[in-house]
Design an enzyme around this catalytic site. Structure first.
Site, PDB file in Angstrom:
ATOM      1  N   ASP A 143     -11.310   1.690  -1.245  1.00 15.74           N
ATOM      2  CA  ASP A 143     -10.384   2.579  -0.540  1.00 15.74           C
ATOM      3  C   ASP A 143     -11.126   3.425   0.488  1.00 15.74           C
ATOM      4  OD1 ASP A 143      -7.864   3.389   0.181  1.00 15.74           O
ATOM      5  OD2 ASP A 143      -7.371   4.348  -1.724  1.00 15.74           O
ATOM      6  N   HIS A 169       0.851  -1.194   0.000  1.00 12.04           N
ATOM      7  CA  HIS A 169       0.000   0.000   0.000  1.00 12.04           C
ATOM      8  C   HIS A 169       0.884   1.240   0.000  1.00 12.04           C
ATOM      9  CE1 HIS A 169      -2.704   3.107   1.538  1.00 12.04           C
ATOM     10  NE2 HIS A 169      -3.687   2.359   1.079  1.00 12.04           N
TER      11      HIS A 169
HETATM   12  C1  VNL Z   1      -5.469   8.831   0.983  1.00 11.28           C
HETATM   13  C2  VNL Z   1      -6.004   8.015   0.025  1.00 11.28           C
HETATM   14  C3  VNL Z   1      -4.803   8.283   2.059  1.00 11.28           C
HETATM   15  C4  VNL Z   1      -5.865   6.636   0.143  1.00 11.28           C
HETATM   16  C5  VNL Z   1      -4.663   6.924   2.176  1.00 11.28           C
HETATM   17  O1  VNL Z   1      -3.991   6.320   3.201  1.00 11.28           O
HETATM   18  C6  VNL Z   1      -5.204   6.107   1.213  1.00 11.28           C
HETATM   19  C7  VNL Z   1      -5.630  10.269   0.853  1.00 11.28           C
HETATM   20  C8  VNL Z   1      -3.407   7.093   4.193  1.00 11.28           C
HETATM   21  O2  VNL Z   1      -6.274  10.741  -0.095  1.00 11.28           O
HETATM   22  O3  VNL Z   1      -5.137  10.982   1.725  1.00 11.28           O
HETATM   23  O4  VNL Z   1      -5.070   4.778   1.365  1.00 11.28           O
HETATM   24 MN    MN Z   2      -5.746   2.889   0.549  1.00  7.40          MN
END
Ligand code: VNL
Ligand code: MN
Length: 358
Positions: A316, A196
């Site tokens: 997500d 990730h």
């Molecule tokens: C965000 C998008 C952050 C997907 C994420 O993990 C993620 C973001 C901290 O847009 O900030 O998995």
């Molecule tokens: Mn994510």
């Protein structure tokens, strides 16, 4: 596209069917947190450490009390509110994971303890709602030997379905030899490593400091795409032929690059010693999810390029709203067979999630 009125695969407790969907809906990159991790991330963001990840971490875990970040309660909710959001869009199951950066910014002891705690908590949520939740285990790569013991417990005792690693750890990547025990354990346990995003590592951080390029807009994809290319070009996958790596965000642009990676990165060129071409590693060792890329053209390209069997649907949550993520995959120009594979069949096979019958 025809929608089957019944399906042997509709399942879970039938959330998808109740919403008029033919197929079971398993979402495969669904983020959550626990208060203890949230607290420690808040502390980190109050320190003087100017790691690129701190921008996002601070905005979520250290928001001003009069302007709280709505993501935080959504991340901490591994129960009623999350289930309601799922029900509203006919999502049967979340494959849960501790959100980025996981425990990878903490010292080794803190990271190991919090990984164990997070794994226990996620396993409790799964026990409470076994048809609605499954989980990936949090990994603390800082101490690879200790990580392996927790990986074995997570799969063997807690019944988890793979591992979440938020890209680099202390600016180091999984191809490096000290991390091979982790790759070896994942392969032996037949459980995928989901790589990730987190923000780009220090060595490539500078250009991402402007215009808030650090996070999901661009930095995340560059970081994980680079991680994946390192795994391929290092030749480390020659040692772990059966290791499965999962990439979110439609493969973090790697599928689009395969032809050029094959050509410019072919074995033998510029002294390369890895055995296979990138597209061969990708076909053998990788799968992707659709998280945060609700683009039917990109999906069709990936189906044609890497095959429908390697693609899984993901929302997500909570970074991406659920209704459009569910709508787009149902509206995408797919055959019924393709949709069944992407919405649940591939996740059942790749993560070892039990299939259900109507
Ligand atoms: C965000 C998008 C952050 C997907 C994420 O993990 C993620 C973001 C901290 O847009 O900030 O998995
Ligand atoms: Mn994510």
């Amino acid at each position: 596209m025809t929608v089957k009125s019944t399906g042997t695969s509709a399942g879970g407790d039938g959330a998808a069917r109740k919403a008029g969907r033919a197929s079971r809906m398993i979402a495969t990159e669904e983020a959550c947190s626990i208060p203890e991790v949230a607290e420690r991330l808040g502390q980190l963001s109050r320190s003087t450490w100017d790691s690129l990840d701190i921008k996002l971490v601070g905005s979520i875990y250290n928001a001003p009390p009069d302007d709280p970040n709505p993501l935080l309660p959504q991340l901490l909710d591994i129960g009623a509110g999350r289930l309601e959001t799922m029900d509203e869009s006919g999502v049967d199951m979340h494959l849960l994971s501790l959100t980025a950066p996981g425990v990878q910014m903490f010292d080794a002891d803190t990271a190991a303890a919090l990984a164990t705690l997070a794994n226990d908590r996620l396993a409790e949520a799964v026990t409470a709602h076994p048809t609605r939740f499954a989980a990936l285990a949090t990994c603390a790569p800082q101490d690879p030997r200790r990580a392996v013991r927790e990986m074995e417990r997570a799969v063997g005792t807690l019944g988890m379905h793979g591992f979440m690693i938020n890209s680099h750890t202390g600016n180091e990547y999984l191809d490096q030899q000290k991390y091979w025990p982790i790759l070896e354990a994942a392969e032996a346990l037949n459980a995928p490593i989901y790589i990730h995003p987190r923000a780009p590592s220090d060595g490539m951080a500078a250009p991402f400091r402007d215009y808030r390029l650090d996070a999901a807009v661009w930095g995340y994809g560059i970081e994980v795409g680079t991680h994946a290319v390192r795994l391929m070009m290092s030749g480390v996958l020659d040692r772990f032929e059966n290791l499965k790596i999962v990439l979110g965000h439609m493969g973090e642009a790697v599928p689009f690059w395969l032809w050029r990676l094959d050509y410019m990165g072919r074995p033998g060129r510029q002294g390369r010693t890895q055995k296979l071409r990138a597209s061969e590693y990708f076909a053998r060792n990788f799968a992707i999810t659709t998280s945060g890329v609700e683009d039917p053209l990109a999906l069709r390209y990936c189906i044609d390029r890497i095959g429908v069997d390697s693609i899984m649907w993901a929302i997500d949550h909570p970074y991406q709203p659920t209704p459009p993520a569910a709508e787009w995959i149902h509206a995408a120009p797919l055959t019924d067979e393709e949709r069944e594979k992407i919405c649940h069949g591939n996740a059942e096979r790749i993560f070892g999630i039990e299939a259900v019958s109507a």
